[in-house]
Motif scaffolding. Structure first.
Motif, PDB file in Angstrom:
ATOM      1  N   VAL A 143      17.761  -8.279 -10.570  1.00 60.67           N
ATOM      2  CA  VAL A 143      16.596  -7.682 -11.228  1.00 60.67           C
ATOM      3  C   VAL A 143      15.320  -8.432 -10.841  1.00 60.67           C
ATOM      4  O   VAL A 143      14.286  -7.822 -10.534  1.00 60.67           O
ATOM      5  N   ARG A 144      15.396  -9.772 -10.830  1.00 56.30           N
ATOM      6  CA  ARG A 144      14.211 -10.569 -10.463  1.00 56.30           C
ATOM      7  C   ARG A 144      13.793 -10.307  -9.017  1.00 56.30           C
ATOM      8  O   ARG A 144      12.605 -10.145  -8.722  1.00 56.30           O
ATOM      9  N   LEU A 145      14.771 -10.308  -8.112  1.00 56.49           N
ATOM     10  CA  LEU A 145      14.447 -10.072  -6.704  1.00 56.49           C
ATOM     11  C   LEU A 145      13.903  -8.670  -6.481  1.00 56.49           C
ATOM     12  O   LEU A 145      12.969  -8.470  -5.684  1.00 56.49           O
ATOM     13  N   THR A 146      14.497  -7.697  -7.187  1.00 55.69           N
ATOM     14  CA  THR A 146      14.000  -6.323  -7.053  1.00 55.69           C
ATOM     15  C   THR A 146      12.570  -6.212  -7.564  1.00 55.69           C
ATOM     16  O   THR A 146      11.707  -5.582  -6.934  1.00 55.69           O
ATOM     17  N   THR A 147      12.299  -6.825  -8.700  1.00 52.10           N
ATOM     18  CA  THR A 147      10.933  -6.801  -9.255  1.00 52.10           C
ATOM     19  C   THR A 147       9.950  -7.486  -8.319  1.00 52.10           C
ATOM     20  O   THR A 147       8.838  -6.990  -8.091  1.00 52.10           O
ATOM     21  N   LEU A 148      10.368  -8.638  -7.743  1.00 50.76           N
ATOM     22  CA  LEU A 148       9.509  -9.344  -6.800  1.00 50.76           C
ATOM     23  C   LEU A 148       9.247  -8.502  -5.552  1.00 50.76           C
ATOM     24  O   LEU A 148       8.118  -8.450  -5.037  1.00 50.76           O
TER      25      LEU A 148
ATOM     26  N   LEU B  79       3.796  -3.480  -3.556  1.00 42.54           N
ATOM     27  CA  LEU B  79       2.599  -2.915  -4.191  1.00 42.54           C
ATOM     28  C   LEU B  79       1.348  -3.660  -3.739  1.00 42.54           C
ATOM     29  O   LEU B  79       0.312  -3.035  -3.442  1.00 42.54           O
ATOM     30  N   CYS B  80       1.422  -4.998  -3.662  1.00 44.42           N
ATOM     31  CA  CYS B  80       0.259  -5.784  -3.228  1.00 44.42           C
ATOM     32  C   CYS B  80      -0.108  -5.466  -1.780  1.00 44.42           C
ATOM     33  O   CYS B  80      -1.294  -5.293  -1.447  1.00 44.42           O
ATOM     34  N   LEU B  81       0.903  -5.398  -0.920  1.00 39.23           N
ATOM     35  CA  LEU B  81       0.635  -5.086   0.485  1.00 39.23           C
ATOM     36  C   LEU B  81       0.067  -3.684   0.650  1.00 39.23           C
ATOM     37  O   LEU B  81      -0.836  -3.449   1.467  1.00 39.23           O
ATOM     38  N   PHE B  82       0.598  -2.749  -0.134  1.00 37.60           N
ATOM     39  CA  PHE B  82       0.070  -1.380  -0.074  1.00 37.60           C
ATOM     40  C   PHE B  82      -1.378  -1.352  -0.552  1.00 37.60           C
ATOM     41  O   PHE B  82      -2.219  -0.643   0.031  1.00 37.60           O
ATOM     42  N   ALA B  83      -1.694  -2.123  -1.620  1.00 38.51           N
ATOM     43  CA  ALA B  83      -3.063  -2.155  -2.138  1.00 38.51           C
ATOM     44  C   ALA B  83      -4.035  -2.737  -1.119  1.00 38.51           C
ATOM     45  O   ALA B  83      -5.221  -2.389  -1.110  1.00 38.51           O
ATOM     46  N   LEU B  84      -3.553  -3.636  -0.248  1.00 35.14           N
ATOM     47  CA  LEU B  84      -4.398  -4.176   0.809  1.00 35.14           C
ATOM     48  C   LEU B  84      -4.530  -3.223   1.994  1.00 35.14           C
ATOM     49  O   LEU B  84      -5.568  -3.185   2.657  1.00 35.14           O
ATOM     50  N   SER B  85      -3.476  -2.462   2.240  1.00 36.66           N
ATOM     51  CA  SER B  85      -3.432  -1.617   3.441  1.00 36.66           C
ATOM     52  C   SER B  85      -4.072  -0.253   3.233  1.00 36.66           C
ATOM     53  O   SER B  85      -4.764   0.255   4.127  1.00 36.66           O
ATOM     54  N   ALA B  86      -3.846   0.344   2.080  1.00 32.92           N
ATOM     55  CA  ALA B  86      -4.313   1.717   1.848  1.00 32.92           C
ATOM     56  C   ALA B  86      -5.831   1.856   1.984  1.00 32.92           C
ATOM     57  O   ALA B  86      -6.305   2.807   2.628  1.00 32.92           O
ATOM     58  N   PRO B  87      -6.656   0.949   1.407  1.00 38.42           N
ATOM     59  CA  PRO B  87      -8.108   1.121   1.574  1.00 38.42           C
ATOM     60  C   PRO B  87      -8.565   1.073   3.021  1.00 38.42           C
ATOM     61  O   PRO B  87      -9.534   1.725   3.397  1.00 38.42           O
ATOM     62  N   LEU B  88      -7.848   0.293   3.836  1.00 39.71           N
ATOM     63  CA  LEU B  88      -8.207   0.206   5.246  1.00 39.71           C
ATOM     64  C   LEU B  88      -7.998   1.553   5.936  1.00 39.71           C
ATOM     65  O   LEU B  88      -8.859   2.026   6.689  1.00 39.71           O
ATOM     66  N   LEU B  89      -6.843   2.179   5.691  1.00 45.51           N
ATOM     67  CA  LEU B  89      -6.581   3.485   6.292  1.00 45.51           C
ATOM     68  C   LEU B  89      -7.472   4.566   5.681  1.00 45.51           C
ATOM     69  O   LEU B  89      -7.867   5.508   6.367  1.00 45.51           O
ATOM     70  N   TRP B  90      -7.795   4.430   4.397  1.00 44.05           N
ATOM     71  CA  TRP B  90      -8.709   5.383   3.758  1.00 44.05           C
ATOM     72  C   TRP B  90     -10.084   5.314   4.419  1.00 44.05           C
ATOM     73  O   TRP B  90     -10.730   6.347   4.622  1.00 44.05           O
ATOM     74  N   ALA B  91     -10.547   4.096   4.731  1.00 42.58           N
ATOM     75  CA  ALA B  91     -11.844   3.951   5.390  1.00 42.58           C
ATOM     76  C   ALA B  91     -11.830   4.606   6.763  1.00 42.58           C
ATOM     77  O   ALA B  91     -12.827   5.178   7.203  1.00 42.58           O
ATOM     78  N   ALA B  92     -10.675   4.519   7.451  1.00 43.09           N
ATOM     79  CA  ALA B  92     -10.575   5.181   8.758  1.00 43.09           C
ATOM     80  C   ALA B  92     -10.599   6.690   8.592  1.00 43.09           C
ATOM     81  O   ALA B  92     -11.341   7.392   9.284  1.00 43.09           O
ATOM     82  N   SER B  93      -9.793   7.206   7.662  1.00 43.60           N
ATOM     83  CA  SER B  93      -9.761   8.639   7.375  1.00 43.60           C
ATOM     84  C   SER B  93      -8.799   8.886   6.223  1.00 43.60           C
ATOM     85  O   SER B  93      -7.640   8.451   6.287  1.00 43.60           O
ATOM     86  N   PRO B  94      -9.234   9.577   5.159  1.00 47.45           N
ATOM     87  CA  PRO B  94      -8.300   9.931   4.092  1.00 47.45           C
ATOM     88  C   PRO B  94      -7.106  10.733   4.597  1.00 47.45           C
ATOM     89  O   PRO B  94      -5.989  10.587   4.084  1.00 47.45           O
ATOM     90  N   LEU B  95      -7.342  11.561   5.606  1.00 42.80           N
ATOM     91  CA  LEU B  95      -6.242  12.340   6.173  1.00 42.80           C
ATOM     92  C   LEU B  95      -5.232  11.435   6.861  1.00 42.80           C
ATOM     93  O   LEU B  95      -4.022  11.699   6.809  1.00 42.80           O
ATOM     94  N   LEU B  96      -5.727  10.365   7.501  1.00 41.78           N
ATOM     95  CA  LEU B  96      -4.812   9.406   8.138  1.00 41.78           C
ATOM     96  C   LEU B  96      -3.935   8.748   7.092  1.00 41.78           C
ATOM     97  O   LEU B  96      -2.710   8.640   7.277  1.00 41.78           O
ATOM     98  N   LEU B  97      -4.524   8.317   5.984  1.00 39.45           N
ATOM     99  CA  LEU B  97      -3.740   7.681   4.927  1.00 39.45           C
ATOM    100  C   LEU B  97      -2.711   8.653   4.367  1.00 39.45           C
ATOM    101  O   LEU B  97      -1.533   8.290   4.192  1.00 39.45           O
ATOM    102  N   ALA B  98      -3.135   9.899   4.096  1.00 42.77           N
ATOM    103  CA  ALA B  98      -2.203  10.892   3.554  1.00 42.77           C
ATOM    104  C   ALA B  98      -1.069  11.164   4.539  1.00 42.77           C
ATOM    105  O   ALA B  98       0.102  11.276   4.140  1.00 42.77           O
TER     106      ALA B  98
END
Length: 357
Positions: free
Chosen positions: A9-14, A20-39
């Motif tokens: 459970v701990r490893l799964t939560t980690l 989630l943290c990596l996605f939060a860092l990556s998604a805005p970058l692709l959104w800035a390039a193009s929302p369609l690219l992120l989608a």
């Protein structure tokens, strides 16, 4: 040894938290390039995750919807991170591996030659610093030697365009590249120092060769070794495909502001990586570097009583130093300083917090 339920459970939560943290860092970058690219990346990632989940679960056919949901989320998150990772790598290069150019002081025991390494496109702060140093050197009595290949005959200019796969005015192209990359062109900052060359030719000297001289040197080399002629790229110098530099610059000019900001950040990383590498072997360098280095060394030798301050491309220094020592072994390096050529922008805007009257 099998993990306990609590450890799983701990490893799964980690793992979910890390994703989630990596996605939060990556998604805005692709959104800035193009929302369609992120989608599109999220959709493809979800489908890949679902496909892998289905392939693994096929023999069991348990059909759990939660497993499919988790697979979609993991696939979408991982692919988003993977697509954004190279862009983040480029964006971080100027901070992780700054592009440093040298300022080397040489002496033969009687006088000094200062070689300030340059790049055609760099940060505005770098060029301001160099321009300030040039003015100080001029006031101290130094002769200023500038880089700048002079125009040649139409035949010679056409040869250089074809040999370098450029399309005409290289300076204009450098200026456009600088604008796209959020950087500056060196000519825009050093021209005000050079403009007085006609009034003070003894202290302001364009010490470079002409395109015609380069062309004649190339012809001499080819006459001695005809195989060199086969090393030049074929074509007319205007690009042979839709992705030539001029086309890319036109596409970049039509981007949205957020896309231009992202492109500029990535472009700074490309410059830091590419210009930070050692000069690659190239037959044309026998003219672009070696020949010009010999002529520059001859210019220095011809000004035997003067201290000289040189602004030339950093790649010229090793060859120039060899040429100087070949003329006079007394030449030695007596000092070296380094300057970062690509810096963060200095146009930050803040807000004054004033107490009400």
């Amino acid at each position: 040894m099998a993990l306990s339920h609590d450890a799983v459970v701990r490893l799964t939560t980690l793992g979910w938290a890390l994703l989630l943290c990596l996605f939060a860092l990556s998604a805005p970058l692709l959104w800035a390039a193009s929302p369609l690219l992120l989608a599109g990346v999220i959709l493809v990632g979800a489908l890949l995750g679902l496909s892998i989940h289905a392939a693994r679960r096929l023999p069991r056919r348990d059909g759990r919807s939660s497993g499919r949901t988790h697979a979609c989320l993991i696939g979408a998150g991982l692919l988003t991170c993977l697509v954004a990772a190279p862009v983040w790598w480029l964006v971080l290069q100027p901070a992780l591996h700054p592009l440093a150019v040298p300022r080397v002081t040489l002496s033969d025991g009687r006088r000094q030659v200062v070689f300030q390494g340059m790049v055609h496109v760099a940060s505005e702060q770098f060029y301001r610093s160099v321009a300030y140093d040039l003015l100080r050197a001029k006031d101290a009595g130094y002769v200023l030697f500038f880089e700048g290949v002079q125009p040649g005959t139409p035949e010679a200019d056409a040869w250089l365009d074809a040999a370098t796969q450029s399309s005409g005015d290289l300076n204009a192209q450098y200026a456009r590249i600088g604008q796209v990359c959020g950087l500056s062109f060196q000519g825009d900052f050093l021209a005000f120092v050079q403009r007085d060359e006609a009034l003070d030719p003894a202290h302001l000297v364009t010490a470079d060769v002409s395109v015609t001289e380069m062309y004649e040197e190339w012809q001499r080399l080819v006459a001695a070794d005809p195989a060199l002629a086969e090393t030049l790229p074929a074509g007319d110098g205007h690009g042979d495909g839709m992705f030539d530099m001029s086309s890319l610059l036109q596409v970049a000019a039509g981007l949205k502001d957020s896309q231009k900001d992202l492109l500029a950040a990535a472009c700074k990383g490309v410059f830091s990586v590419v210009l930070g590498r050692a000069e690659s072997p190239d037959a044309l360098n026998r003219v672009i570097l070696d020949f010009r280095n010999r002529r520059l060394a001859e210019r220095i030798a011809g000004s035997a009583d003067a201290d000289i301050y040189i602004t030339y491309g950093s790649a010229h220094f090793p060859g120039l130093f060899r040429e100087l020592q070949a003329q006079d072994p007394a030449w030695r390096i007596v000092g070296t300083a380094w300057t970062t050529a690509i810096l963060p922008p200095d146009d930050a805007v803040g807000r004054l917090r004033l107490a009400p009257p």
